[in-house]
Design a protein around this motif. Structure first.
Motif, PDB file in Angstrom:
ATOM      1  N   UNK A  56       0.820  -1.208   0.000  1.00 27.57           N
ATOM      2  CA  UNK A  56       0.000   0.000   0.000  1.00 27.57           C
ATOM      3  C   UNK A  56       0.848   1.249   0.000  1.00 27.57           C
ATOM      4  N   UNK A  57       0.611   2.130  -0.984  1.00 25.96           N
ATOM      5  CA  UNK A  57       1.418   3.334  -1.154  1.00 25.96           C
ATOM      6  C   UNK A  57       0.693   4.608  -0.797  1.00 25.96           C
ATOM      7  N   UNK A  58      -0.201   4.549   0.192  1.00 21.91           N
ATOM      8  CA  UNK A  58      -0.779   5.774   0.737  1.00 21.91           C
ATOM      9  C   UNK A  58       0.167   6.376   1.758  1.00 21.91           C
ATOM     10  N   UNK A  59      -0.282   7.430   2.440  1.00 21.23           N
ATOM     11  CA  UNK A  59       0.617   8.138   3.353  1.00 21.23           C
ATOM     12  C   UNK A  59       1.071   7.257   4.510  1.00 21.23           C
ATOM     13  N   UNK A 248      -2.993  -1.255   3.063  1.00 17.71           N
ATOM     14  CA  UNK A 248      -3.619  -1.122   1.748  1.00 17.71           C
ATOM     15  C   UNK A 248      -4.887  -0.284   1.735  1.00 17.71           C
ATOM     16  N   UNK A 249      -5.179   0.458   2.810  1.00 18.89           N
ATOM     17  CA  UNK A 249      -6.334   1.349   2.787  1.00 18.89           C
ATOM     18  C   UNK A 249      -7.631   0.605   2.556  1.00 18.89           C
ATOM     19  N   UNK A 250      -8.461   1.099   1.606  1.00 13.90           N
ATOM     20  CA  UNK A 250      -9.737   0.414   1.392  1.00 13.90           C
ATOM     21  C   UNK A 250      -9.573  -0.895   0.611  1.00 13.90           C
ATOM     22  N   UNK A 394      -1.669  -1.988   9.317  1.00 19.76           N
ATOM     23  CA  UNK A 394      -1.805  -0.554   9.584  1.00 19.76           C
ATOM     24  C   UNK A 394      -2.962  -0.095   8.706  1.00 19.76           C
ATOM     25  N   UNK A 395      -4.177  -0.383   9.164  1.00 25.36           N
ATOM     26  CA  UNK A 395      -5.365  -0.243   8.320  1.00 25.36           C
ATOM     27  C   UNK A 395      -6.500   0.415   9.108  1.00 25.36           C
TER      28      UNK A 395
END
Length: 704
Positions: A56-59, A248-250, A394-395
């Motif tokens: 996951x490449x979000x913040x 990975x967020x959503x 970390x979600x």
């Protein structure tokens, strides 16, 4: 969908603006600052082995890659399915605040902001960080009480926070209608940051320290190996990882399903509105502080020479993306948005126009409606997951921007050092279990979103999604006779009422309607007998020939005999300063967890001790985490507190400096904006049965 041209919507003029993610504006809200192009390096290299693979490449994911690499971990690899910031990060409003109602997450917020303040200098990447401060508005007396309640927990924290008067609020935010404003909770240093630029700066830092950020590289398979490592497969190749982190967020539910886990997450639609230039805003000499109108349930901040406004609708009106839960996230969804729906947030728009009248003649140039991921209680899930080795998560970040920096540091420290730097039990991903159904998750997510700005009372109960399947055999018999609490999915009696008593749930910052019934229960139990339902308590069965060796390693005391108990880990305190030396056997042969640390602490000497206090209060009682004052300065904090029906006074346990820990020492405890006198007393006030038996035996020996 906004169309070209303009139209009026109940006094607001709607204009078209290219959507974020459209060809003309790849990562801006109508031209936000700090726009940096992704690095030109193609990152074509590939690694067959990795110490840590972050998915996951979000913040949040990029922050973890940055912190791990900076701390010296080699072979950190981040895999992103499309491009950095795709998902929820790129369209976030970017709010940053030191404030949090809980004491532990304040540390996460603090670490995030301190990182963001220095990130541009460290990486050379513009982050677009504004720190005009923020003000939470109190327009009702109970909100003023809430602010005072929060201030009692501020003195012993590193973050600045103040209650300010209406005159000061108007000075700082001159565009406000002050008719209903009673007070404000002000946090200097709060503000907002450009999420895209923040993530790119973190990415630059991660690369600088040796991490590999690979995209597009969607993970297609995760296979656990017998030695605890993982095989991670992507269309570009596979690699072996010592651990994987799901960030990975959503998409986190889809990643979890690859290894047989059902993470209780649900995407909700969150809208915010951006206006064009407002003359009164443009004329200001300094940037407005971020505003949070809690009764109106919205945030509002300056966006260039206009305003950005985002509401939280009621649970009846807010929109859950049900189809994603049922059918999964659409395969191509990355930097897209949902249809805007201003009718859904109209009551909040009207509240904002009343509070900030210049909005009435403002032009709306953009409406952003994007997905954010909620867990049932809106708190993220952070840490190692039970049931699978070397799988971390970390979600579930409803507020990913303010959590990203601190959580990256927190997880990095935990991974590298084997234990977390401080206790964040409220974020434990294992707080949910098989009882957490999809129906429960949706009901709680609706409730959490809708309750985003409600008054945060102590001992709060929320009732959506209850009861779950976790009810004891006594539930049906007791449910009409008591007020139930919720613990780990279980319904547990909190207090019982009698005929004619008020049976409603009426939370308060002062003594509530359950004060008298609980006193009656105390008398019943002390003078007669009582039964407690302990169904929510965790139980562990330890079996095998090495059971004793394991327990001896875990516990600081000797292994108790059958029928007895001993104590043990946490990372925020130690048993020596807590007065539990009697239960710690430093001379036992086993090298129990923390033994060497305790020897060092004992050698250096203690700086604080846990003491018992009696308080002279009126209709308010301590409950824990309040500030302790002495000679006009904050010197410690309470850990727990309550009213004692036995001695008819309030009691509290508190950590104070060693020099203030002697019996008879006078201090003050802050409760709802007032300092109440307190005295250190000898404990215990009521002798427990084991203590009485021990004293009797000791007395008998002395007599002999």
């Amino acid at each position: 969908m906004l169309r070209p041209g303009a139209q009026r919507l109940r006094g607001l003029l709607l204009r078209s603006c290219p959507r974020r993610g459209s060809p003309g504006h790849p990562h801006s809200v109508c031209g936000r600052e700090g726009e940096e192009k992704p690095p030109s390096s193609a990152e074509t290299q590939w690694k067959d082995r990795a110490e840590t693979v972050i998915i996951g490449g979000g913040c949040v994911g990029v922050s973890l890659a940055y912190h791990l690499a900076k701390a010296g971990m080699k072979d950190v690899v981040l895999l992103e399915k499309s491009e950095l910031t795709a998902g929820s990060t790129w369209h976030a409003a970017g709010l940053t605040t030191y404030f949090h109602p809980g004491i532990n997450l304040k540390k996460i917020h603090y670490d995030s902001i301190k990182l963001y303040e220095k990130l541009e200098e460290e990486t050379g990447q513009v982050v677009g960080f504004h720190q005009p401060g923020s003000i939470r508005l109190a327009t009702t007396p109970v909100r003023v009480d809430e602010f005072k309640y929060q201030m009692t927990r501020t003195g012993w924290h590193a973050t600045e926070q103040y209650i300010i008067e209406p005159e000061k609020i108007q000075e700082m935010f001159p565009l406000l209608n002050m008719n209903k404003v009673l007070a404000g909770l002000y946090n200097p240093g709060d503000g907002h940051i450009d999420p895209y630029s923040l993530t790119m700066a973190l990415a630059a830092g991660a690369r600088k320290y040796g991490a590999l950020l690979k995209y597009p590289a969607p993970v297609t398979s995760l296979k656990a190996r017998s030695d605890g490592t993982w095989d991670v497969e992507t269309p570009q190749g596979s690699m072996r990882a010592n651990r994987i982190v799901n960030a990975a967020g959503f998409w986190a539910r889809e990643v979890g399903k690859m290894i047989g886990l059902e993470h209780p997450l649900i995407p909700v639609q969150h809208q915010y509105v951006v206006t064009s230039t407002i003359p009164e805003v443009k004329a200001l000499k300094r940037e407005l502080p971020v505003l949070r109108d809690l009764e109106g349930s919205y945030y509002l901040r300056q966006e260039r020479d206009g305003l950005l406004f985002g509401p939280y609708e009621s649970q009846e009106k807010m929109k859950v993306q049900d189809s994603w839960v049922t059918n999964g996230v659409p395969a191509g969804f990355g930097k897209e948005l949902f249809e805007s729906d201003l009718d859904r947030i109209m009551e909040h728009i009207e509240a904002a126009m009343e509070m900030v009248p210049v909005l009435k003649k403002a032009d709306i140039i953009n409406v952003v409606n994007g997905p954010i991921t909620y867990s049932p209680d809106i708190l993220p899930m952070v840490g190692p997951h039970q049931g699978v080795r070397n799988y971390w998560v970390a979600i579930g970040f409803g507020y990913g921007i303010i959590h990203a920096g601190g959580v990256g540091k927190y997880l990095s420290d935990w991974i590298l050092h084997g234990e977390p730097p401080f206790d964040l039990i409220e974020l434990d991903p294992n707080r949910y279990g098989k009882w957490t159904t999809t129906q429960y998750t949706e009901a709680k997510a609706r409730e959490s979103y809708g309750f985003n700005n409600i008054v945060g009372y102590p001992k709060e109960e929320r009732f959506a999604g209850r009861p779950t399947q976790r009810v004891s055999g006594l539930y049906q018999r007791l449910e009409s006779k008591c007020s139930m609490g919720f613990h780990a999915g279980w319904e547990q009696p909190h207090w019982f009422y009698k005929l004619g008593q008020d049976t409603q749930y009426r939370p308060s910052f002062r003594r509530t309607n359950w004060f008298e019934p609980v006193g009656s229960e105390y008398k019943q139990v002390m003078q007669r007998v009582g039964v407690t339902d302990l169904s929510p308590f965790g139980k562990f069965n330890i079996k095998g020939q090495d059971s004793i060796r394991l327990l001896d390693h875990l516990f600081a005391n000797v292994i108790p005999k059958v029928g007895f108990t001993n104590i043990k880990m946490n990372c925020d305190t130690n048993p020596l300063e807590a007065g539990l030396e009697y239960f710690v056997k430093l001379n036992k042969p086993a090298d129990f967890i923390g033994k060497q640390a305790l020897k060092q602490i004992k050698a250096k000497g203690l700086k604080r001790r846990l003491v018992c206090l009696t308080l002279a209060t009126d209709d308010v009682d301590p409950e824990g985490n309040e500030s302790i004052w002495h000679n006009g300065k904050v010197v410690g904090n309470t850990t727990s507190g309550s009213y004692s029906y036995s001695i008819q006074k309030s009691l509290a346990f508190a950590y104070v400096p060693v020099e203030l820990s002697e019996v008879g020492q006078q201090v003050e405890v802050e409760l709802l904006g007032k300092n109440y006198p307190a005295v250190v007393i000898q404990q215990p006030l009521v002798l427990t049965e084991p203590t009485r038996n021990r004293l009797q035996k000791k007395g008998g020996k002395d007599k002999t």
